[in-house]
Scaffold this motif. Structure first.
Motif, PDB file in Angstrom:
ATOM      1  N   ALA A  86       0.776  -1.111   0.084  1.00  9.58           N
ATOM      2  CA  ALA A  86       0.137  -0.011  -0.048  1.00  9.58           C
ATOM      3  C   ALA A  86       0.787   1.029   0.074  1.00  9.58           C
ATOM      4  CB  ALA A  86      -0.721   0.032   1.337  1.00  9.58           C
ATOM      5  N   PHE A  87       0.710   1.959  -0.929  1.00  7.65           N
ATOM      6  CA  PHE A  87       1.443   3.413  -1.088  1.00  7.65           C
ATOM      7  C   PHE A  87       0.535   4.466  -1.060  1.00  7.65           C
ATOM      8  CE2 PHE A  87       3.773   6.145  -3.896  1.00  7.65           C
ATOM      9  CZ  PHE A  87       4.266   6.775  -2.992  1.00  7.65           C
ATOM     10  N   ASP A 137       4.292   1.253   1.758  1.00  6.41           N
ATOM     11  CA  ASP A 137       5.625   1.367   1.330  1.00  6.41           C
ATOM     12  C   ASP A 137       5.839   3.097   1.359  1.00  6.41           C
ATOM     13  OD1 ASP A 137       7.428   1.336  -0.568  1.00  6.41           O
ATOM     14  OD2 ASP A 137       6.130   1.045  -2.167  1.00  6.41           O
ATOM     15  N   ASN A 171       9.564   5.025   0.503  1.00  2.00           N
ATOM     16  CA  ASN A 171       8.831   4.280  -0.810  1.00  2.00           C
ATOM     17  C   ASN A 171      10.252   3.524  -1.375  1.00  2.00           C
ATOM     18  OD1 ASN A 171       8.110   4.793  -4.081  1.00  2.00           O
ATOM     19  ND2 ASN A 171       6.795   3.886  -2.491  1.00  2.00           N
ATOM     20  N   ALA A 188       8.123  -3.952  -2.016  1.00  2.00           N
ATOM     21  CA  ALA A 188       6.995  -4.366  -0.993  1.00  2.00           C
ATOM     22  C   ALA A 188       6.582  -5.737  -1.072  1.00  2.00           C
ATOM     23  CB  ALA A 188       5.951  -3.087  -1.233  1.00  2.00           C
ATOM     24  N   ASP A 243      -3.637  -6.165  -4.742  1.00  2.00           N
ATOM     25  CA  ASP A 243      -3.500  -4.586  -4.613  1.00  2.00           C
ATOM     26  C   ASP A 243      -4.449  -4.090  -3.569  1.00  2.00           C
ATOM     27  OD1 ASP A 243      -1.701  -4.939  -6.457  1.00  2.00           O
ATOM     28  OD2 ASP A 243      -2.594  -3.841  -8.116  1.00  2.00           O
ATOM     29  N   ALA A 244      -4.265  -2.886  -3.036  1.00  5.89           N
ATOM     30  CA  ALA A 244      -4.860  -2.397  -2.044  1.00  5.89           C
ATOM     31  C   ALA A 244      -5.949  -1.594  -2.690  1.00  5.89           C
ATOM     32  CB  ALA A 244      -4.090  -1.339  -1.254  1.00  5.89           C
ATOM     33  N   GLN A 275      -8.719  -3.402  -7.305  1.00  7.90           N
ATOM     34  CA  GLN A 275      -8.552  -3.853  -8.714  1.00  7.90           C
ATOM     35  C   GLN A 275      -8.926  -5.326  -8.925  1.00  7.90           C
ATOM     36  OE1 GLN A 275      -5.580  -0.988 -10.355  1.00  7.90           O
ATOM     37  NE2 GLN A 275      -7.313  -1.225 -11.853  1.00  7.90           N
ATOM     38  N   ARG A 316     -10.212   0.988 -10.305  1.00 12.84           N
ATOM     39  CA  ARG A 316      -9.574   1.720  -8.928  1.00 12.84           C
ATOM     40  C   ARG A 316     -10.595   2.302  -8.240  1.00 12.84           C
ATOM     41  NH1 ARG A 316      -5.369   3.619  -6.237  1.00 12.84           N
ATOM     42  NH2 ARG A 316      -3.269   2.740  -6.785  1.00 12.84           N
ATOM     43  N   THR A 338      -5.316   7.320  -8.087  1.00 12.75           N
ATOM     44  CA  THR A 338      -4.939   6.974  -9.361  1.00 12.75           C
ATOM     45  C   THR A 338      -3.823   6.147  -9.200  1.00 12.75           C
ATOM     46  OG1 THR A 338      -3.609   9.070  -9.264  1.00 12.75           O
ATOM     47  CG2 THR A 338      -5.587   9.176 -10.416  1.00 12.75           C
ATOM     48  N   LYS A 376      -0.004   4.685  -9.423  1.00 14.39           N
ATOM     49  CA  LYS A 376       1.257   5.260  -9.225  1.00 14.39           C
ATOM     50  C   LYS A 376       2.120   5.003 -10.268  1.00 14.39           C
ATOM     51  CE  LYS A 376      -1.060   5.527  -5.069  1.00 14.39           C
ATOM     52  NZ  LYS A 376      -1.801   4.569  -4.614  1.00 14.39           N
ATOM     53  N   LYS A 390       7.925   5.252 -14.907  1.00 19.82           N
ATOM     54  CA  LYS A 390       8.308   3.849 -14.042  1.00 19.82           C
ATOM     55  C   LYS A 390       8.127   2.765 -14.844  1.00 19.82           C
ATOM     56  CE  LYS A 390       7.385   4.272  -9.133  1.00 19.82           C
ATOM     57  NZ  LYS A 390       6.319   4.241  -8.068  1.00 19.82           N
TER      58      LYS A 390
HETATM   59  N1  UDP Z   1       2.208   0.385  -4.574  1.00 20.39           N
HETATM   60  C1  UDP Z   1       3.278   0.362  -3.823  1.00 20.39           C
HETATM   61  N2  UDP Z   1       4.366   1.308  -3.909  1.00 20.39           N
HETATM   62  C2  UDP Z   1       4.471   1.938  -5.184  1.00 20.39           C
HETATM   63  C3  UDP Z   1       3.464   2.010  -5.933  1.00 20.39           C
HETATM   64  C4  UDP Z   1       2.358   1.063  -5.863  1.00 20.39           C
HETATM   65  O1  UDP Z   1       3.255  -0.287  -2.764  1.00 20.39           O
HETATM   66  O2  UDP Z   1       5.656   2.740  -5.233  1.00 20.39           O
HETATM   67  C5  UDP Z   1       0.939  -0.478  -4.259  1.00 20.39           C
HETATM   68  C6  UDP Z   1      -0.248   0.291  -4.379  1.00 20.39           C
HETATM   69  O3  UDP Z   1      -0.636   0.870  -3.300  1.00 20.39           O
HETATM   70  C7  UDP Z   1      -1.327  -0.786  -4.905  1.00 20.39           C
HETATM   71  C8  UDP Z   1      -0.521  -1.786  -5.896  1.00 20.39           C
HETATM   72  O4  UDP Z   1       0.849  -1.419  -5.397  1.00 20.39           O
HETATM   73  O5  UDP Z   1      -1.695  -1.365  -3.720  1.00 20.39           O
HETATM   74  C9  UDP Z   1      -0.870  -1.599  -7.373  1.00 20.39           C
HETATM   75  O6  UDP Z   1      -0.233  -0.016  -7.577  1.00 20.39           O
HETATM   76  P1  UDP Z   1      -1.131   0.944  -8.616  1.00 20.39           P
HETATM   77  O7  UDP Z   1      -2.600   0.708  -8.555  1.00 20.39           O
HETATM   78  O8  UDP Z   1      -0.665   2.248  -8.589  1.00 20.39           O
HETATM   79  O9  UDP Z   1      -0.746   0.236  -9.908  1.00 20.39           O
HETATM   80  P2  UDP Z   1      -1.654  -0.415 -11.227  1.00 20.39           P
HETATM   81  O10 UDP Z   1      -2.930  -0.942 -10.613  1.00 20.39           O
HETATM   82  O11 UDP Z   1      -1.960   0.592 -11.874  1.00 20.39           O
HETATM   83  O12 UDP Z   1      -0.745  -1.356 -12.114  1.00 20.39           O
END
Ligand code: UDP
Ligand code: MG
Length: 343
Positions: A24-25, A56, A84, A90, A107-108, A111, A213, A217, A219, A224
């Motif tokens: 979780a970030f 994180d 972070n 993480a 994921d937190a 999704q 989500r 938004t 991250k 990245k």
């Molecule tokens: N997350 C994290 N550190 C980071 C970026 C993201 O722990 O530096 C976590 C974020 O909290 C979430 C998961 O990784 O639980 C997925 O991130 P995100 O939704 O931003 O990515 P996406 O779903 O777009 O791939």
């Protein structure tokens, strides 16, 4: 009774049946919803569980919210990173600290639908050691990201050392055996999709639809993601380095043919000195190519440097909550960073 243990784990009472690792970030807005969705699912499908958040380096109220839950419920724990470190790291920390017989990653941001965990657990009980979620469509990503992702997978399929299953991400459940295998891979540039595939084991995909989500938004900016893609390719393929060889061979053959043709022309028609622009253009072109490949080699050297420094992957600033049980019997495979107090 210790709520983290149940009847199913009577022989080894210290391990919950399932650990769920949540990176979780800055997910403050999502924590409540996640826990209230996750807990009933877990209560239904496993005898005992723990939810392990890895905070994180969030700068919002994520940790405070997690702590509130952890105080009330011994099955909820958290690690707080000192800053972070990124999702991949993480997850690695989550795997290091999870105590379950199986470990799921989710994921937190909701999704990854928690109900799918029921199917994961069922498959695991059937004997699969790795059960991964396979996203059916990527419509929640933007068109550019989708296109780039698609290119990347094609490239990887062609040149990577190992085949990556289509649409598989971090949403998955792994048996303890797989977790212990993964924990032995101490790479810094963590391309976990590649690592999951590399360790092997009896695996099966479970299709699921990625949800929108809940709050906030993504991250993952373009930068990245690009970095991540290069990490992936460079840790599982030496293609970028080989390209230099192939291109070098091709250009040398061309240059030799050209040299022969110049020699013949001079013998037949005598010498003249035209072609100055050709010279300038070709010199610039080839220095450009050389610089590009120096850059690529530099990237590899940078990665080698990062690996040989052998810094710890992450620094845990604090461990929060969880029932006071003995440390898991698995010995830590990495040297644990000593938290140093700063004045
Ligand atoms: N997350 C994290 N550190 C980071 C970026 C993201 O722990 O530096 C976590 C974020 O909290 C979430 C998961 O990784 O639980 C997925 O991130 P995100 O939704 O931003 O990515 P996406 O779903 O777009 O791939
Ligand atoms: Mg997300």
């Amino acid at each position: 009774m210790n709520p983290a243990t149940g009847p199913g784990t009577a022989s080894r009472p210290l391990r919950p049946e399932l650990s769920v690792v949540v990176p979780a970030f800055n997910e403050g807005e999502n924590i409540d919803a996640l826990i209230s969705n996750l807990v009933p699912v877990l209560e239904e499908c496993v005898a005992s569980f723990e939810i392990l958040f890895v905070d994180d380096g969030s700068s919002d109220d994520s940790l405070m919210r997690i702590m509130r839950f952890a105080e009330a419920d011994g099955r909820i724990r958290a690690l707080r990173f000192s800053r972070n470190f990124g999702k991949e790291i993480a997850l690695a920390a989550g795997l290091d600290h999870a105590r379950g017989e199986a470990v799921a990653l989710i994921d937190a941001d909701l999704q990854h639908p928690p109900e799918i965990l029921k199917i994961f657990v069922a498959r695991w009980r059937e004997g699969y050691e790795m059960v991964y979620g396979q996203r059916i469509d990527r419509s929640t990503d933007g068109p550019i990201r989708r296109w780039l992702t698609d290119r990347f997978y094609r490239l990887f399929r062609k040149f990577g050392e190992i085949p990556l299953p289509e649409g598989a991400g971090d949403f998955r459940l792994m048996d303890r055996k797989v977790v212990d295998a993964l924990r032995q891979l101490g790479e810094r540039a963590r391309f976990s999709k590649g690592l999951y595939a590399w360790v092997g084991f009896r695996s099966i995909g479970v299709p699921f639809e990625v949800q929108e989500r809940l709050h906030g938004t993504s991250k993952w900016g373009l930068q990245k993601l690009t970095r991540f893609a290069f990490d992936g390719l460079s840790s599982f393929s030496t293609l970028p380095l080989k390209l230099a060889t192939y291109l070098g061979i091709g250009i040398s053959i061309f240059a030799m043919t050209y040299a022969v043709s110049i020699a013949l022309r001079t013998l037949i028609w005598g010498s003249d000195v035209p072609g100055f622009p050709t010279l300038v253009v070709s010199v610039m072109f080839f220095s450009g190519i050389q610089l590009v490949f120096l850059g690529i080699i530099g990237e590899y050297i940078g990665r080698i440097f990062a690996e040989v420094k052998r810094r710890p992957l992450y620094i845990v600033a604090e461990e929060i909550g969880g029932d006071p049980i003995e440390k898991p019997e698995a010995v830590p495979l990495r040297v644990k960073p000593r938290a140093r107090a700063h004045p």
